[in-house]
Write a protein that holds these residues in place. Structure first.
Motif, PDB file in Angstrom:
ATOM      1  N   HIS A   8       0.524  -1.782   0.062  1.00 54.72           N
ATOM      2  CA  HIS A   8      -0.395  -0.048  -0.395  1.00 54.72           C
ATOM      3  C   HIS A   8       1.033   0.951  -0.164  1.00 54.72           C
ATOM      4  O   HIS A   8       1.700   1.579   0.905  1.00 54.72           O
ATOM      5  CB  HIS A   8      -0.697   0.463   1.453  1.00 54.72           C
ATOM      6  N   LEU A  82      -4.280  -4.785   8.126  1.00 51.99           N
ATOM      7  CA  LEU A  82      -5.328  -3.837   7.890  1.00 51.99           C
ATOM      8  C   LEU A  82      -5.018  -2.762   7.794  1.00 51.99           C
ATOM      9  O   LEU A  82      -5.388  -1.406   7.833  1.00 51.99           O
ATOM     10  CB  LEU A  82      -6.849  -4.257   7.565  1.00 51.99           C
ATOM     11  N   VAL A  85      -3.228  -0.171   5.891  1.00 49.66           N
ATOM     12  CA  VAL A  85      -4.429   0.672   5.321  1.00 49.66           C
ATOM     13  C   VAL A  85      -5.211   1.668   5.799  1.00 49.66           C
ATOM     14  O   VAL A  85      -5.154   3.018   5.750  1.00 49.66           O
ATOM     15  CB  VAL A  85      -5.795  -0.539   4.677  1.00 49.66           C
ATOM     16  N   THR A  93     -11.744   3.098   9.142  1.00 52.23           N
ATOM     17  CA  THR A  93     -12.117   2.470   7.850  1.00 52.23           C
ATOM     18  C   THR A  93     -12.085   1.145   8.052  1.00 52.23           C
ATOM     19  O   THR A  93     -11.982   0.713   9.577  1.00 52.23           O
ATOM     20  CB  THR A  93     -10.285   2.202   7.759  1.00 52.23           C
ATOM     21  N   PHE A  95     -14.237  -2.664   7.309  1.00 54.39           N
ATOM     22  CA  PHE A  95     -14.243  -3.767   6.870  1.00 54.39           C
ATOM     23  C   PHE A  95     -15.187  -4.165   7.416  1.00 54.39           C
ATOM     24  O   PHE A  95     -15.283  -5.412   8.025  1.00 54.39           O
ATOM     25  CB  PHE A  95     -13.085  -4.291   5.991  1.00 54.39           C
ATOM     26  N   LEU A  98     -15.279  -9.519   5.269  1.00 45.52           N
ATOM     27  CA  LEU A  98     -13.653  -9.921   4.704  1.00 45.52           C
ATOM     28  C   LEU A  98     -14.099 -11.042   3.776  1.00 45.52           C
ATOM     29  O   LEU A  98     -13.029 -11.207   2.836  1.00 45.52           O
ATOM     30  CB  LEU A  98     -12.320  -9.455   5.533  1.00 45.52           C
ATOM     31  N   GLU A 101     -15.560  -9.844   0.758  1.00 44.71           N
ATOM     32  CA  GLU A 101     -14.752  -8.622   0.361  1.00 44.71           C
ATOM     33  C   GLU A 101     -13.423  -8.041   0.647  1.00 44.71           C
ATOM     34  O   GLU A 101     -13.612  -7.346   1.446  1.00 44.71           O
ATOM     35  CB  GLU A 101     -16.187  -6.972   0.219  1.00 44.71           C
ATOM     36  N   CYS A 103     -10.477  -6.686   1.717  1.00 42.70           N
ATOM     37  CA  CYS A 103      -9.158  -5.755   0.609  1.00 42.70           C
ATOM     38  C   CYS A 103      -7.717  -6.272  -0.218  1.00 42.70           C
ATOM     39  O   CYS A 103      -6.914  -7.005   0.413  1.00 42.70           O
ATOM     40  CB  CYS A 103      -8.264  -4.854   2.591  1.00 42.70           C
ATOM     41  N   LEU A 105      -5.588  -4.197  -1.199  1.00 43.53           N
ATOM     42  CA  LEU A 105      -4.360  -3.114  -0.657  1.00 43.53           C
ATOM     43  C   LEU A 105      -3.316  -4.311  -0.486  1.00 43.53           C
ATOM     44  O   LEU A 105      -2.167  -3.396   0.229  1.00 43.53           O
ATOM     45  CB  LEU A 105      -4.862  -2.316  -0.365  1.00 43.53           C
TER      46      LEU A 105
END
Length: 241
Positions: A8, A82, A85, A93, A95, A98, A101, A103, A105
């Motif tokens: 990232h 994470l 990020v 931030t 999520f 997970l 969907e 991450c 990055l």
């Protein structure tokens, strides 16, 4: 061959960020009862099994200050978490799922190995705005994250940052752990006990929407707000004059 995503992007001024991080890296918070109770309390507030105060170093993320992780998981590769990020976010931030969907990055290995389903993290920023870490809550199952929970996580991140700043300011005080922190520790411990009692009482209800269940939920929400307010007052009272 499995292809991993590129690391990232770093913050715009990573050198300045790492410079700001150094005083906090010197703190020995891993064996500190006040911080240990605070992460346990945060996990209780959000009804999650894991809460972490993560310090994001140049190549690793320190997870030593946590509730719910294996004892040997005190550091992980920066590009597997994470938190690398969330570090770049201004607010929270999130999520929520997970599993469905993930991450894209980060290297997904750690998230997959731990079977993580949910992550919410709020950046810890110094007074001059440098991001040094993240306060995050984690669940193994996907779950929604309400606006009120997002606001609460932001308030608790401010509490954590204030405590870290206070630790740095009082690092030369020989009695800080015995005397200066007694009131904060006692308040957090009392709140954990109250929340556990409310959760136990709610568990006796047949339905989540009964009058008593709603009353317990309202009492839990009121306790959350009271915790943040009182901790803020106590931290302000402890600031060096």
């Amino acid at each position: 061959m499995m292809m991993f995503p590129a690391p990232h992007p770093l913050p715009l001024d990573e050198a300045a960020r790492l410079q700001a991080l150094r005083p906090y890296q010197l703190l020995n918070t891993m064996q500190d009862e006040t911080f240990a109770e605070l992460v346990r309390l945060t996990a209780k507030l959000f009804h999650v099994p894991v809460c972490i105060v993560a310090l994001v170093e140049e190549d690793q993320v320190r997870f030593g200050l946590n509730h719910g992780l294996p004892a040997d998981m005190d550091r992980v590769n920066r590009w597997e978490t994470l938190c690398s990020v969330a570090l770049l976010g201004e607010g929270v931030t999130v999520f929520e799922n997970l599993h469905a969907e993930p991450c894209a990055l980060i290297n997904p290995g750690l998230v997959q190995n731990l079977h993580l389903g949910f992550y919410a993290g709020h950046t810890l920023r110094t007074a001059d705005g440098q991001p040094i870490g993240v306060l995050c809550v984690i669940d193994y199952q996907p779950r929604p994250f309400r606006a009120s929970e997002s606001a609460l996580l932001g308030q608790l991140a401010a509490v954590v940052m204030s405590l870290l700043d206070l630790r740095v300011a009082l690092v030369q005080q020989p009695r800080w752990n015995q005397e200066l922190w007694a009131a904060i520790y006692a308040r957090i411990e009392d709140s954990v006990q109250r929340l556990e009692t409310l959760a136990a009482l709610a568990g006796w209800e047949d339905t989540a929407d009964s009058a008593n269940a709603r009353a317990y939920q309202e009492s839990t929400h009121a306790e959350m707000l009271r915790i943040v307010e009182v901790l803020g007052q106590q931290i302000q009272a402890l600031q060096p004059r």
